[in-house]
Scaffold this active site. Structure first.
Site: not given
Ligand code: GLU
Length: 474
Positions: A239-240
């Site tokens: 994820s980010k």
């Protein structure tokens, strides 16, 4: 043999991220290595979160990666009538039913411990249903989960069997009349003639429901291959938090698309002989679903850097120049109607730096000295190599020799530096390191004599004089 048809089916709720790109690449590879078709379907039924800008962005990222698709992309938002037709058919055949339970009632069921819908409305009589419809009661359409186990073989995960009671009467049409993902995906896949569904492992649990729909609609069931999850180095889903996840971000960071393609292809798949630096052609040649590992793939930027480094060292100088051209323009290092000498100069600079570059942007991180005098000097290097008056005197001597040099080329320059060192009774390094510092501002660089030749006599003399003024006099 039936022609292989695969599809990539992004939901355009954001730009293309690494996981999606990997799925697209595997579909593309499977199609291209089997003479099949690679189709694109835009799953934009969630109109609130989908927009055309994201679609364009996805196209751009796919094209940048070198993935060309066959046929015009299909948009689910244009196909409402088609989905309706199949929902009607299932209702008519008593394979689906209208459910009038309100969201509150469903919530009640859930609160009392049920993790599946109870099937309450399954048993309504036709007249009860007609009455509720005539009273304009809201309803969803639910699929009648058959009392039968589903067994299928996933090409990656192997044999999977799901008992009937593990599934429930899932919704195929929402109360606003729109189809759910499960219904739309199945209708589209058989209407498009998809033979192999290759997608993320997060869809594995949808597959038995979808197989039930194929059976109910009496359509051929495609083969399935689910791709293991992509994880960050900490073992959590990518994820980010783990850094850049958008394909467009990697482009902006200066990674060549061939390197990103190569890296993503290896995230879950490996060629038989284990090579790691591969171009698209050789990946297509070797790709097979059998080579996909079941275990999660861990995203590792260091590996991407390594792959990218190898790619850049064989990418032509011209291609690197073309890629960096907009930045050269922006920085004022070149103009649109430049002469050939300017281009030649930049190409030579690229040639000097490219063997160490992990991404194109590093050219600017390291190579600004090809275009402007250093404004700051590496502190470590100056305290190590130019820390007393003697160095300044030596460099003054060298400067005087440079002024009288016969011809400004790498060999002459090197000769002159070495003979000056001998005359001064010092090692060549005592001149080379300060020379590098004066000319580049840095402690490390590619071969300094090549740099000095390329940058040119006038500029080099100016930079040495400037350094002599800045560094210690006593
Ligand atoms: N639109 C789905 C997604 O973006 C893919 C559906 C599928 O491949 O079946 O996850």
């Amino acid at each position: 043999m039936q022609k292989i048809k695969v599809r990539f089916a992004p939901s355009p709720t954001g730009s293309l991220h690494l996981g999606g790109a990997r799925t697209a690449i595997y579909n593309y590879l499977y199609a291209r290595s089997n003479n099949g078709s690679f189709l694109l379907r835009i799953e934009d039924t969630d109109t609130k979160r989908s927009d055309m800008e994201n679609v364009e962005q996805i196209y751009r990222s796919l094209k940048w990666l070198g993935l060309d698709w066959d046929e015009e992309p299909i948009f689910q938002s244009n196909r409402a009538e088609i989905y309706k037709k199949y929902i009607e058919q299932l209702l008519k055949q008593d394979k689906a039913y209208k459910c009038f339970c309100t969201p509150e009632e469903i919530e009640e069921e859930r609160k009392s411990g049920a993790f599946q819908y109870s099937g309450k409305c399954r048993h309504l009589t036709k007249s009860e249903v007609d009455q509720k419809v005539s009273q304009n009661q809201n309803y969803v359409v639910r699929f009648k989960n058959p009392d039968k186990s589903i067994i299928f073989t996933d090409r990656v995960y192997g044999k999977i069997s799901v008992k009937s009671h593990e599934l429930d009467d899932f919704i195929i049409q929402r109360s606003d009349g729109s189809p759910t993902y499960q219904l739309a995906v199945v209708v589209d896949d058989f209407e498009m003639g998809i033979t192999h569904v290759i997608r993320g492992e997060d869809h594995l649990s949808n597959t038995p429901k979808q197989i039930n729909l194929y059976l109910a609609l009496e359509k051929p069931i495609p083969k399935f291959a689910h791709l293991p999850l992509l994880l960050g180095a900490d073992g959590k889903r990518l994820s980010k938090r783990h850094g850049a996840t958008g394909v467009d971000e990697y482009k902006a960071l200066g990674y060549p698309s061939a390197a990103v393609f190569n890296y993503l292809a290896l995230l879950g798949w490996a060629p038989k002989k284990g090579q790691e630096i591969l171009d698209k052609k050789s990946i297509i040649k070797q790709f097979s679903l059998n080579g996909i590992a079941k275990k999660s793939a861990v995203y590792d930027i260091k590996k991407l850097d390594w792959i990218s480094d190898k790619h850049i060292s064989v990418i032509s100088n011209d291609e690197i120049f073309e890629n960096l051209f907009p930045i050269f323009i922006k920085k004022g290092y070149i103009t649109e109607n430049h002469d050939n000498n300017r281009k030649k100069y930049i190409i030579s600079a690229i040639n000097l730096l490219k063997s160490r570059m992990k991404n194109y942007n590093q050219f600017f991180e390291w190579g600004d000295y090809f275009f402007k005098d250093p404004e700051v000097y590496d502190n470590n290097a100056s305290s190590k190599y130019w820390n007393n008056q003697e160095v300044t005197e030596n460099m003054t001597q060298l400067l005087n020799k440079f002024i009288n040099i016969q011809s400004w080329n790498q060999m002459e320059i090197e000769n002159l530096v070495r003979t000056t060192a001998t005359e001064l009774g010092c090692k060549a390094g005592y001149l080379i390191h300060p020379l590098r510092l004066a000319v580049t501002g840095q402690g490390v660089s590619p071969g300094i004599f090549e740099i000095v030749e390329l940058i040119g006599m006038k500029t080099v003399l100016k930079r040495i004089s400037k350094a002599i003024k800045i560094f210690p006099k006593e």
